[in-house]
Design a protein around this motif. Structure first.
Motif, PDB file in Angstrom:
ATOM      1  N   LYS A  92      61.922  51.805  58.629  1.00  0.00           N
ATOM      2  CA  LYS A  92      60.690  51.887  59.168  1.00  0.00           C
ATOM      3  C   LYS A  92      60.542  53.015  60.156  1.00  0.00           C
ATOM      4  CE  LYS A  92      59.034  47.550  57.984  1.00  0.00           C
ATOM      5  NZ  LYS A  92      57.928  46.217  58.214  1.00  0.00           N
ATOM      6  N   ARG A  93      59.224  53.727  60.109  1.00  0.00           N
ATOM      7  CA  ARG A  93      59.165  54.871  61.216  1.00  0.00           C
ATOM      8  C   ARG A  93      59.395  54.058  62.472  1.00  0.00           C
ATOM      9  NH1 ARG A  93      56.344  60.021  62.054  1.00  0.00           N
ATOM     10  NH2 ARG A  93      56.347  60.225  64.063  1.00  0.00           N
ATOM     11  N   ARG A  94      58.855  53.087  62.926  1.00  0.00           N
ATOM     12  CA  ARG A  94      58.980  52.640  64.313  1.00  0.00           C
ATOM     13  C   ARG A  94      60.166  52.316  64.664  1.00  0.00           C
ATOM     14  NH1 ARG A  94      55.924  48.238  61.774  1.00  0.00           N
ATOM     15  NH2 ARG A  94      56.909  46.460  61.603  1.00  0.00           N
ATOM     16  N   TYR A  95      61.146  52.345  63.775  1.00  0.00           N
ATOM     17  CA  TYR A  95      62.662  51.839  63.966  1.00  0.00           C
ATOM     18  C   TYR A  95      63.248  53.123  64.283  1.00  0.00           C
ATOM     19  CZ  TYR A  95      61.895  47.431  61.194  1.00  0.00           C
ATOM     20  OH  TYR A  95      61.464  46.448  60.854  1.00  0.00           O
ATOM     21  N   ARG A  96      62.890  53.984  63.453  1.00  0.00           N
ATOM     22  CA  ARG A  96      63.451  55.644  63.632  1.00  0.00           C
ATOM     23  C   ARG A  96      62.760  55.994  65.282  1.00  0.00           C
ATOM     24  NH1 ARG A  96      62.093  55.462  58.388  1.00  0.00           N
ATOM     25  NH2 ARG A  96      60.413  56.635  58.606  1.00  0.00           N
ATOM     26  N   ASP A  97      61.561  55.485  65.245  1.00  0.00           N
ATOM     27  CA  ASP A  97      61.054  55.866  66.825  1.00  0.00           C
ATOM     28  C   ASP A  97      61.829  55.256  67.903  1.00  0.00           C
ATOM     29  OD1 ASP A  97      58.901  57.534  65.630  1.00  0.00           O
ATOM     30  OD2 ASP A  97      57.354  55.560  65.848  1.00  0.00           O
ATOM     31  N   THR A  98      62.275  54.194  67.807  1.00  0.00           N
ATOM     32  CA  THR A  98      63.333  53.548  68.892  1.00  0.00           C
ATOM     33  C   THR A  98      64.576  54.425  68.993  1.00  0.00           C
ATOM     34  OG1 THR A  98      62.246  51.299  68.285  1.00  0.00           O
ATOM     35  CG2 THR A  98      64.541  51.521  69.624  1.00  0.00           C
ATOM     36  N   LEU A  99      65.170  54.872  67.899  1.00  0.00           N
ATOM     37  CA  LEU A  99      66.226  55.582  68.004  1.00  0.00           C
ATOM     38  C   LEU A  99      66.074  56.851  68.687  1.00  0.00           C
ATOM     39  CD1 LEU A  99      67.961  55.080  64.585  1.00  0.00           C
ATOM     40  CD2 LEU A  99      68.472  54.069  66.698  1.00  0.00           C
ATOM     41  N   ARG A 100      64.871  57.845  68.260  1.00  0.00           N
ATOM     42  CA  ARG A 100      64.245  58.816  68.721  1.00  0.00           C
ATOM     43  C   ARG A 100      63.961  58.671  70.389  1.00  0.00           C
ATOM     44  NH1 ARG A 100      62.086  60.531  64.516  1.00  0.00           N
ATOM     45  NH2 ARG A 100      60.357  59.083  64.689  1.00  0.00           N
ATOM     46  N   ALA A 101      63.600  57.713  70.773  1.00  0.00           N
ATOM     47  CA  ALA A 101      63.300  57.515  72.144  1.00  0.00           C
ATOM     48  C   ALA A 101      64.465  57.515  72.897  1.00  0.00           C
ATOM     49  CB  ALA A 101      62.635  56.019  72.464  1.00  0.00           C
ATOM     50  N   ALA A 102      65.376  56.975  72.662  1.00  0.00           N
ATOM     51  CA  ALA A 102      66.696  57.071  73.036  1.00  0.00           C
ATOM     52  C   ALA A 102      67.436  58.426  73.109  1.00  0.00           C
ATOM     53  CB  ALA A 102      67.690  55.875  72.623  1.00  0.00           C
ATOM     54  N   CYS A 103      67.339  59.005  71.912  1.00  0.00           N
ATOM     55  CA  CYS A 103      68.060  60.268  71.700  1.00  0.00           C
ATOM     56  C   CYS A 103      67.192  61.314  70.848  1.00  0.00           C
ATOM     57  CB  CYS A 103      69.313  60.073  70.747  1.00  0.00           C
ATOM     58  SG  CYS A 103      70.324  61.434  70.581  1.00  0.00           S
ATOM     59  N   PRO A 104      66.181  61.859  71.632  1.00  0.00           N
ATOM     60  CA  PRO A 104      65.232  62.675  71.113  1.00  0.00           C
ATOM     61  C   PRO A 104      65.488  63.795  70.216  1.00  0.00           C
ATOM     62  CG  PRO A 104      64.695  62.556  73.348  1.00  0.00           C
ATOM     63  CD  PRO A 104      66.367  62.084  73.058  1.00  0.00           C
ATOM     64  N   GLY A 105      66.596  64.195  70.232  1.00  0.00           N
ATOM     65  CA  GLY A 105      67.088  65.292  69.210  1.00  0.00           C
ATOM     66  C   GLY A 105      67.884  64.512  67.785  1.00  0.00           C
ATOM     67  N   VAL A 106      67.788  63.301  67.693  1.00  0.00           N
ATOM     68  CA  VAL A 106      68.567  62.842  66.693  1.00  0.00           C
ATOM     69  C   VAL A 106      68.113  63.306  65.259  1.00  0.00           C
ATOM     70  CG1 VAL A 106      67.047  60.675  66.436  1.00  0.00           C
ATOM     71  CG2 VAL A 106      69.317  60.573  65.422  1.00  0.00           C
ATOM     72  N   PHE A 107      68.987  63.450  64.367  1.00  0.00           N
ATOM     73  CA  PHE A 107      68.457  64.069  62.990  1.00  0.00           C
ATOM     74  C   PHE A 107      68.790  63.040  62.107  1.00  0.00           C
ATOM     75  CE2 PHE A 107      68.961  66.422  59.241  1.00  0.00           C
ATOM     76  CZ  PHE A 107      67.929  67.403  59.221  1.00  0.00           C
ATOM     77  N   PHE A 108      67.561  62.528  61.282  1.00  0.00           N
ATOM     78  CA  PHE A 108      67.795  61.576  60.327  1.00  0.00           C
ATOM     79  C   PHE A 108      68.024  62.190  58.913  1.00  0.00           C
ATOM     80  CE2 PHE A 108      64.996  59.986  63.693  1.00  0.00           C
ATOM     81  CZ  PHE A 108      65.623  58.777  63.781  1.00  0.00           C
ATOM     82  N   LEU A 109      69.053  61.570  58.278  1.00  0.00           N
ATOM     83  CA  LEU A 109      69.436  61.838  56.905  1.00  0.00           C
ATOM     84  C   LEU A 109      69.206  60.703  56.159  1.00  0.00           C
ATOM     85  CD1 LEU A 109      72.765  63.703  57.215  1.00  0.00           C
ATOM     86  CD2 LEU A 109      70.639  64.738  56.625  1.00  0.00           C
TER      87      LEU A 109
END
Length: 174
Positions: A92-109
């Motif tokens: 879910k987007r909110r799960y990716r948002d949690t990862l992005r909050a910790a690591c703003p530059g994370v790239f999702f594949l």
């Protein structure tokens, strides 16, 4: 605008439902990039593993500490400048948002495949706590990457090396 990440090896989260090949692709991609790899399943608490093994989907309260742990791991590697690759469903987007909050530059594949392909893979998988019976709940929860998310959707049906070639081609080069 730059976020100060030029010429840095990216931090990558390989996402998707069970059977999409997250772990295989993430491990191969990390090897190709020469960066640390982490298996997202290893961040689950024993209680969450037991819950999934019993065929019960996790709820957001179960997922939150897991996602925060993965986010911290990504953050540590981003700060160190080493880059990293982790497998993590992040449906879910909110799960990716949690990862992005910790690591703003994370790239999702985000790996995708048809239900039949996924079910076939899960049916052949041995020794994993995640039962194939949870596939439909994962597919129902899956939210595709949105245009404002830093990442790419990849077809997971080809051989893993081919998927890794596609992944390497879409990664930011810094």
């Amino acid at each position: 605008m730059s976020l100060g990440t030029e010429h840095r090896t990216p931090c990558v989260a390989v996402t998707g439902v069970a059977g999409s090949g997250k772990s295989t692709v993430a491990r191969l991609l990390a090897k190709r990039l020469g960066v640390p790899f982490a298996e997202g399943d290893d961040f689950h608490s024993p209680a969450s593993v037991a819950k999934m093994a019993a065929g019960t989907p996790l709820d957001d309260a179960d997922r939150d500490p897991w996602l925060r742990s993965i986010g911290r791991w990504l953050h540590e590697h981003d700060v160190a400048g080493t880059g990293a690759v982790v497998s993590c469903s992040a449906l879910k987007r909110r799960y990716r948002d949690t990862l992005r909050a910790a690591c703003p530059g994370v790239f999702f594949l985000q790996l995708t495949a048809g239900r039949e392909v996924l079910a076939g893979r899960l049916g052949r998988r041995r020794g994993h706590f995640m039962p194939h019976t949870l596939l439909d709940s994962q597919l129902a929860a899956l939210e595709p990457l949105q245009p404002d998310e830093h990442g790419a959707e990849l077809d997971a049906t080809p051989a893993p090396d081919t998927v890794v070639d596609s992944a390497a081609a879409v990664l930011p080069t810094g």
